[in-house]
Design an enzyme around this catalytic site. Structure first.
Site, PDB file in Angstrom:
ATOM      1  N   ALA A  89       0.804  -1.151  -0.206  1.00 41.37           N
ATOM      2  CA  ALA A  89       0.142   0.576   0.029  1.00 41.37           C
ATOM      3  C   ALA A  89       0.579   1.829  -0.296  1.00 41.37           C
ATOM      4  O   ALA A  89       1.924   1.509   0.738  1.00 41.37           O
ATOM      5  CB  ALA A  89      -0.811  -0.131   1.487  1.00 41.37           C
ATOM      6  N   CYS A 128       2.384   2.045 -18.067  1.00 38.13           N
ATOM      7  CA  CYS A 128       1.428   0.416 -18.604  1.00 38.13           C
ATOM      8  C   CYS A 128       0.693   0.841 -18.027  1.00 38.13           C
ATOM      9  O   CYS A 128      -0.708   0.640 -18.023  1.00 38.13           O
ATOM     10  CB  CYS A 128       2.472  -1.193 -18.231  1.00 38.13           C
ATOM     11  SG  CYS A 128       3.261  -1.047 -19.860  1.00 38.13           S
TER      12      CYS A 128
HETATM   13  C1  UDX Z   1       3.889  -3.787 -14.988  1.00 37.13           C
HETATM   14  C2  UDX Z   1       4.076  -4.802 -16.050  1.00 37.13           C
HETATM   15  O1  UDX Z   1       4.595  -5.777 -14.123  1.00 37.13           O
HETATM   16  C3  UDX Z   1       4.489  -5.568 -16.235  1.00 37.13           C
HETATM   17  O2  UDX Z   1       4.378  -6.927 -16.325  1.00 37.13           O
HETATM   18  C4  UDX Z   1       4.236  -5.021 -17.762  1.00 37.13           C
HETATM   19  O3  UDX Z   1       4.343  -6.050 -18.218  1.00 37.13           O
HETATM   20  C5  UDX Z   1       4.400  -3.940 -17.512  1.00 37.13           C
HETATM   21  O4  UDX Z   1       3.487  -2.882 -16.621  1.00 37.13           O
HETATM   22  P1  UDX Z   1       6.054  -1.673 -15.163  1.00 37.13           P
HETATM   23  O5  UDX Z   1       4.868  -0.699 -15.297  1.00 37.13           O
HETATM   24  O6  UDX Z   1       7.424  -1.760 -15.084  1.00 37.13           O
HETATM   25  O7  UDX Z   1       5.724  -3.224 -15.070  1.00 37.13           O
HETATM   26  O8  UDX Z   1       6.188  -1.796 -13.422  1.00 37.13           O
HETATM   27  P2  UDX Z   1       5.487  -2.389 -12.056  1.00 37.13           P
HETATM   28  O9  UDX Z   1       6.631  -3.303 -11.098  1.00 37.13           O
HETATM   29  O10 UDX Z   1       4.521  -3.394 -12.254  1.00 37.13           O
HETATM   30  O11 UDX Z   1       4.833  -1.282 -10.498  1.00 37.13           O
HETATM   31  C6  UDX Z   1       3.645  -0.451 -11.172  1.00 37.13           C
HETATM   32  C7  UDX Z   1       2.971   0.693 -10.152  1.00 37.13           C
HETATM   33  O12 UDX Z   1       2.772  -0.330  -9.224  1.00 37.13           O
HETATM   34  C8  UDX Z   1       4.100   1.386 -10.026  1.00 37.13           C
HETATM   35  O13 UDX Z   1       3.737   2.983  -9.713  1.00 37.13           O
HETATM   36  C9  UDX Z   1       4.689   0.484  -8.791  1.00 37.13           C
HETATM   37  O14 UDX Z   1       4.733   2.173  -7.628  1.00 37.13           O
HETATM   38  C10 UDX Z   1       3.270   0.403  -7.880  1.00 37.13           C
HETATM   39  N1  UDX Z   1       3.124  -0.523  -7.122  1.00 37.13           N
HETATM   40  C11 UDX Z   1       3.517  -1.908  -7.614  1.00 37.13           C
HETATM   41  C12 UDX Z   1       2.642  -0.602  -6.324  1.00 37.13           C
HETATM   42  O15 UDX Z   1       2.403   0.224  -5.831  1.00 37.13           O
HETATM   43  N2  UDX Z   1       1.928  -1.622  -5.042  1.00 37.13           N
HETATM   44  C13 UDX Z   1       2.947  -2.832  -5.400  1.00 37.13           C
HETATM   45  O16 UDX Z   1       2.352  -3.423  -4.884  1.00 37.13           O
HETATM   46  C14 UDX Z   1       3.797  -3.238  -6.275  1.00 37.13           C
END
Ligand code: UDX
Length: 435
Positions: free
Chosen positions: A254, A262
């Site tokens: 959180a 993406c």
């Molecule tokens: C994502 C998908 O994970 C990937 O499989 C796809 O190909 C492209 O989109 P990415 O955008 O690189 O990848 O980042 P990701 O690690 O998924 O994180 C996305 C966002 O969610 C970030 O801003 C991260 O900080 C946030 N996040 C992630 C949270 O707020 N909480 C979490 O528990 C996990």
């Protein structure tokens, strides 16, 4: 195998270098001359751990080159289309202008038996439409979505957790599968699971996966709102529910929520497409997922106001992190920057720092003040906000940092600091979803 990669951004640059590493002969094409020049010199045009090494290694084999001349794809047997599909201005739908332009440009260079492989994230139905344009070219279209995460792109490309091929029915599909199996011979030999399916399913796999991940994050952030209302603690809650294997602890962090190039635009494009297909109700929950996510940013500004006794006007606020996630310099839809900009617009003097993303952040929000280090940003600050959980921010020493700030107030936007340690050093510690 001779391979071309069209579009050398976050996806294509890594894919081109990784395909070379897997033993192929690769040409990467991009319209951006500066990018091509950097890549050809073994310099990653953006920050991605491991990419420079992968590039230099790949270039020294003599099997990788980059060009702006699309005609150089002739002779390659497999052509990967890796261009972006951003959100349309003023609409939820995906903008397919780069995909359409890439396909139109590639078409005249295709030979009989070539494979055109779409990797971009597209609305379901796009591959079927594009396949029609290929009729008579002798080439076959495959949709092969990419699941790489920024910051882990090299690892995710060389060792994907699954491969998905969306292929046409019958012999063309079987032939295409055989060719792609050759391309991915190394990961397949490692036991990477393969799903061969139709175009629509392959396209849906990508957006369904991203929607699920976004939903998981918004779920825990909704729980954070409940925790705030009840005095419960969202990190303890996440830990406890995460022990249930059906739920799992991953993606239950959180905080400021999701951003990047993406997740936000993919769930919106998915909703727009569902509307076109007449099944918008099926995805109406994603609207809520999006709202919960955006509320986190508003709530963080409110929290800053709260710790400043009701007003942030004229307060100096240090924001640690500008990238949308650690180990990236990508600031597209970054929650950190969005909160920083909001606080600045509301009268605070915001100083932002980031280990890699300052240049990109400055381009987007030139009115913000930028500092090279957390130490510089925090000097004289009334509030310090940890907005992107880079390792160096997680490891900040509360005792040392206390010596440079004006007021010892820390907002943990990613729930990664130890509240006890910070409180013991005299700080007011606040976070989303915690007491
Ligand atoms: C994502 C998908 O994970 C990937 O499989 C796809 O190909 C492209 O989109 P990415 O955008 O690189 O990848 O980042 P990701 O690690 O998924 O994180 C996305 C966002 O969610 C970030 O801003 C991260 O900080 C946030 N996040 C992630 C949270 O707020 N909480 C979490 O528990 C996990």
């Amino acid at each position: 195998m001779r391979i071309s990669v069209i579009g050398c951004g976050y996806l294509g640059a890594v894919h081109a270098a990784a395909m070379t590493q897997l033993g192929h002969d690769v040409v990467g094409v991009d319209i951006d001359e500066a990018k091509v020049e950097a890549l050809a010199a073994g310099r990653a045009p953006f920050y991605e751990p491991g990419l420079s090494d992968l590039l230099t290694g790949a270039l020294t084999t003599g099997r990788l080159r980059f060009t702006t001349d699309l005609a150089e794809i002739a002779g390659a047997r497999v052509h990967f289309v890796c261009v972006g599909t951003p959100q349309k201005r003023g609409e939820f739908a995906a903008d397919l202008k780069y995909v359409d332009a890439a396909f139109a440009a590639v078409l005249p260079h295709l030979s009989d038996g070539d494979l055109l492989v779409g990797k971009s994230t597209v609305p379901v139905g796009t591959a079927e439409r594009l396949a029609v344009d290929l009729t008579g070219s002798g080439a076959t279209l495959v949709w092969n979505p990419e699941f790489l995460r920024e910051g882990l792109a090299v690892q995710d490309t060389l060792h994907p957790n699954r491969l998905v091929y969306g292929v046409p029915a019958g012999m063309p599909g079987e032939n295409a599968t055989a060719v792609l199996n050759e391309v991915y011979a190394a990961p397949l030999a490692d036991g990477v699971p393969l799903v061969v399916t139709d175009y629509a399913t392959a396209e849906l796999v990508k957006v369904a996966a991203n929607s699920f991940l976004a939903t998981k994050i918004s779920f825990i952030n909704a729980m954070a709102e409940l925790c705030e209302a009840t005095g419960a603690d969202v990190t303890g809650l996440a830990e406890a529910i995460g022990y249930d294997e059906r739920i799992g602890r991953k993606f239950l962090n959180a905080g400021l929520g999701f951003g990047g190039g993406c997740l936000p635009k993919d769930i919106r494009a998915f909703m727009a497409r569902a509307g076109e297909l007449g099944v918008d109700q099926a995805l109406s929950f994603l609207r809520e997922v999006d709202s919960i996510n955006m509320r986190r940013r508003v709530r963080m500004v409110d929290l800053a106001r709260e710790v400043c006794n009701g007003s942030i006007v004229g307060r100096r606020i240090a924001v640690l992190g500008a990238a949308f996630k650690p180990n990236s310099d990508d600031v597209r839809d970054s929650p950190a920057l969005s909160v920083a900009a909001q606080m600045q617009l509301q009268g605070a003097h915001v100083v932002v720092t980031d280990p890699q993303a300052i240049d990109n952040a400055r381009l987007k929000w030139p009115d913000l003040t930028f500092a090279e280090t957390a130490q510089d940003a925090a000097t004289g600050a009334d509030v310090v906000l940890l907005a992107t959980e880079w390792e160096q921010y997680r490891e900040l020493d509360p005792v040392q940092l206390a010596t440079v700030v004006r007021e010892k107030r820390i907002l943990d936007g990613r729930n990664v600091l130890d509240p006890e340690a910070w409180r013991a050093a005299g700080w007011t510690y606040r976070a989303l979803g915690r007491r």
